[in-house]
Write a protein that holds these residues in place. Structure first.
Motif, PDB file in Angstrom:
ATOM      1  N   UNK A   1     -13.849  -5.576   4.076  1.00  0.00           N
ATOM      2  CA  UNK A   1     -13.727  -6.708   3.097  1.00  0.00           C
ATOM      3  C   UNK A   1     -13.504  -5.708   1.687  1.00  0.00           C
ATOM      4  N   UNK A   2     -14.273  -4.912   1.558  1.00  0.00           N
ATOM      5  CA  UNK A   2     -14.252  -3.927   0.209  1.00  0.00           C
ATOM      6  C   UNK A   2     -13.008  -3.244   0.228  1.00  0.00           C
ATOM      7  N   UNK A   3     -12.575  -2.582   1.612  1.00  0.00           N
ATOM      8  CA  UNK A   3     -11.500  -1.646   1.649  1.00  0.00           C
ATOM      9  C   UNK A   3     -10.101  -2.616   1.443  1.00  0.00           C
TER      10      UNK A   3
ATOM     11  N   UNK B   1      -7.257  -0.404 -13.439  1.00  0.00           N
ATOM     12  CA  UNK B   1      -7.892   0.705 -14.288  1.00  0.00           C
ATOM     13  C   UNK B   1      -9.563   0.293 -14.229  1.00  0.00           C
ATOM     14  N   UNK B   2     -10.411   1.077 -14.390  1.00  0.00           N
ATOM     15  CA  UNK B   2     -11.909   1.195 -14.441  1.00  0.00           C
ATOM     16  C   UNK B   2     -12.333  -0.196 -15.308  1.00  0.00           C
ATOM     17  N   UNK B   3     -13.208  -0.761 -14.401  1.00  0.00           N
ATOM     18  CA  UNK B   3     -13.496  -1.840 -15.339  1.00  0.00           C
ATOM     19  C   UNK B   3     -14.991  -2.596 -14.559  1.00  0.00           C
ATOM     20  N   UNK B   4     -15.304  -3.815 -15.175  1.00  0.00           N
ATOM     21  CA  UNK B   4     -16.377  -4.462 -14.882  1.00  0.00           C
ATOM     22  C   UNK B   4     -16.872  -4.383 -13.458  1.00  0.00           C
ATOM     23  N   UNK B   5     -15.676  -5.060 -12.496  1.00  0.00           N
ATOM     24  CA  UNK B   5     -16.048  -4.814 -11.078  1.00  0.00           C
ATOM     25  C   UNK B   5     -16.367  -3.495 -10.429  1.00  0.00           C
ATOM     26  N   UNK B   6     -16.166  -2.403 -10.999  1.00  0.00           N
ATOM     27  CA  UNK B   6     -16.307  -1.080 -10.241  1.00  0.00           C
ATOM     28  C   UNK B   6     -17.775  -0.851 -11.001  1.00  0.00           C
ATOM     29  N   UNK B   7     -18.202  -1.285 -12.011  1.00  0.00           N
ATOM     30  CA  UNK B   7     -19.627  -1.089 -12.522  1.00  0.00           C
ATOM     31  C   UNK B   7     -20.521  -2.019 -11.741  1.00  0.00           C
ATOM     32  N   UNK B   8     -20.076  -3.221 -11.254  1.00  0.00           N
ATOM     33  CA  UNK B   8     -21.111  -4.053 -10.509  1.00  0.00           C
ATOM     34  C   UNK B   8     -21.160  -3.509  -9.009  1.00  0.00           C
TER      35      UNK B   8
ATOM     36  N   UNK C   1     -24.284  -0.982  -5.253  1.00  0.00           N
ATOM     37  CA  UNK C   1     -24.466  -1.705  -3.775  1.00  0.00           C
ATOM     38  C   UNK C   1     -23.613  -0.818  -2.992  1.00  0.00           C
ATOM     39  N   UNK C   2     -22.450  -0.173  -3.280  1.00  0.00           N
ATOM     40  CA  UNK C   2     -21.701   0.501  -2.436  1.00  0.00           C
ATOM     41  C   UNK C   2     -22.268   2.070  -2.196  1.00  0.00           C
TER      42      UNK C   2
ATOM     43  N   UNK D   1     -15.512   8.619   4.919  1.00  0.00           N
ATOM     44  CA  UNK D   1     -14.277   9.015   5.625  1.00  0.00           C
ATOM     45  C   UNK D   1     -13.770   7.802   6.679  1.00  0.00           C
ATOM     46  N   UNK D   2     -14.469   6.813   7.044  1.00  0.00           N
ATOM     47  CA  UNK D   2     -14.191   5.727   7.769  1.00  0.00           C
ATOM     48  C   UNK D   2     -13.149   4.900   7.056  1.00  0.00           C
ATOM     49  N   UNK D   3     -13.405   4.736   5.766  1.00  0.00           N
ATOM     50  CA  UNK D   3     -12.805   3.700   5.046  1.00  0.00           C
ATOM     51  C   UNK D   3     -12.028   4.573   3.873  1.00  0.00           C
ATOM     52  N   UNK D   4     -10.760   5.115   3.826  1.00  0.00           N
ATOM     53  CA  UNK D   4     -10.186   5.902   3.133  1.00  0.00           C
ATOM     54  C   UNK D   4     -10.023   5.191   1.402  1.00  0.00           C
ATOM     55  N   UNK D   5      -9.870   4.125   1.328  1.00  0.00           N
ATOM     56  CA  UNK D   5      -9.908   3.424  -0.011  1.00  0.00           C
ATOM     57  C   UNK D   5     -11.368   3.550  -0.720  1.00  0.00           C
ATOM     58  N   UNK D   6     -12.173   3.209  -0.019  1.00  0.00           N
ATOM     59  CA  UNK D   6     -13.838   3.307  -0.475  1.00  0.00           C
ATOM     60  C   UNK D   6     -13.840   4.710  -0.804  1.00  0.00           C
ATOM     61  N   UNK D   7     -13.591   5.760   0.092  1.00  0.00           N
ATOM     62  CA  UNK D   7     -13.693   7.194  -0.318  1.00  0.00           C
ATOM     63  C   UNK D   7     -12.958   7.500  -1.464  1.00  0.00           C
TER      64      UNK D   7
END
Length: 108
Positions: free
Chosen positions: A4-6, A20-27, A31-32, A49-55
C-alpha cells in the motif's frame, strides 16, 4: 501494508508522498523506520530492496539534514519496539544473520 505504501509513493512524481517533501513524509517517517528495522532484525526482510519506491523514499529522506538529525537506528528500534508492541518473534534459520548484523554491526 508495504504494498500500500509502495502504491501511494507511485502516485507522486518525486520520491516523496506528494511531489515535494511535506507533512505526509514527516508523519510516515517514524512508522516506516520502525517497520524497516523490525522486519530486517526479526525476519531478515529488506524492505528497501523489496520495495524500490520505499527504498527511494528513504534515500531521499536521508539527504535531508532535518531527517538525519532525528532518525533512529536499527538497534534502538529492534530493542525497544517489542516491549511497546507486546512482542516480536524471530523467524529462525538464515534470518538470524540479519539480527547479528544489527547487534554486532555494521547496521547499528
Amino acid at each position: 501494508m508495504a504494498n500500500s505504501v509502495e502504491r501511494a509513493l507511485g502516485f507522486s512524481e518525486g520520491p516523496y508522498f506528494v511531489r515535494d517533501f511535506g507533512t505526509a513524509d514527516v508523519i510516515m517517517a517514524p512508522y516506516l523506520e520502525r517497520i524497516l528495522a523490525s522486519l530486517f532484525y526479526y525476519k531478515g526482510y529488506d524492505l528497501r530492496r523489496e520495495h524500490p519506491k520505499i527504498g527511494a523514499w528513504f534515500d531521499a529522506m536521508e539527504t535531508r539534514e532535518c531527517y538525519r538529525g532525528m532518525m533512529s537506528d536499527f538497534n534502538t528500534h529492534a530493542k525497544n519496539l517489542p516491549r511497546l508492541m507486546g512482542g516480536c518473534f524471530f523467524k529462525f534459520g538464515k534470518y538470524l544473520e540479519s539480527s547479528r548484523l544489527v547487534d554486532q554491526g555494521p547496521f547499528t
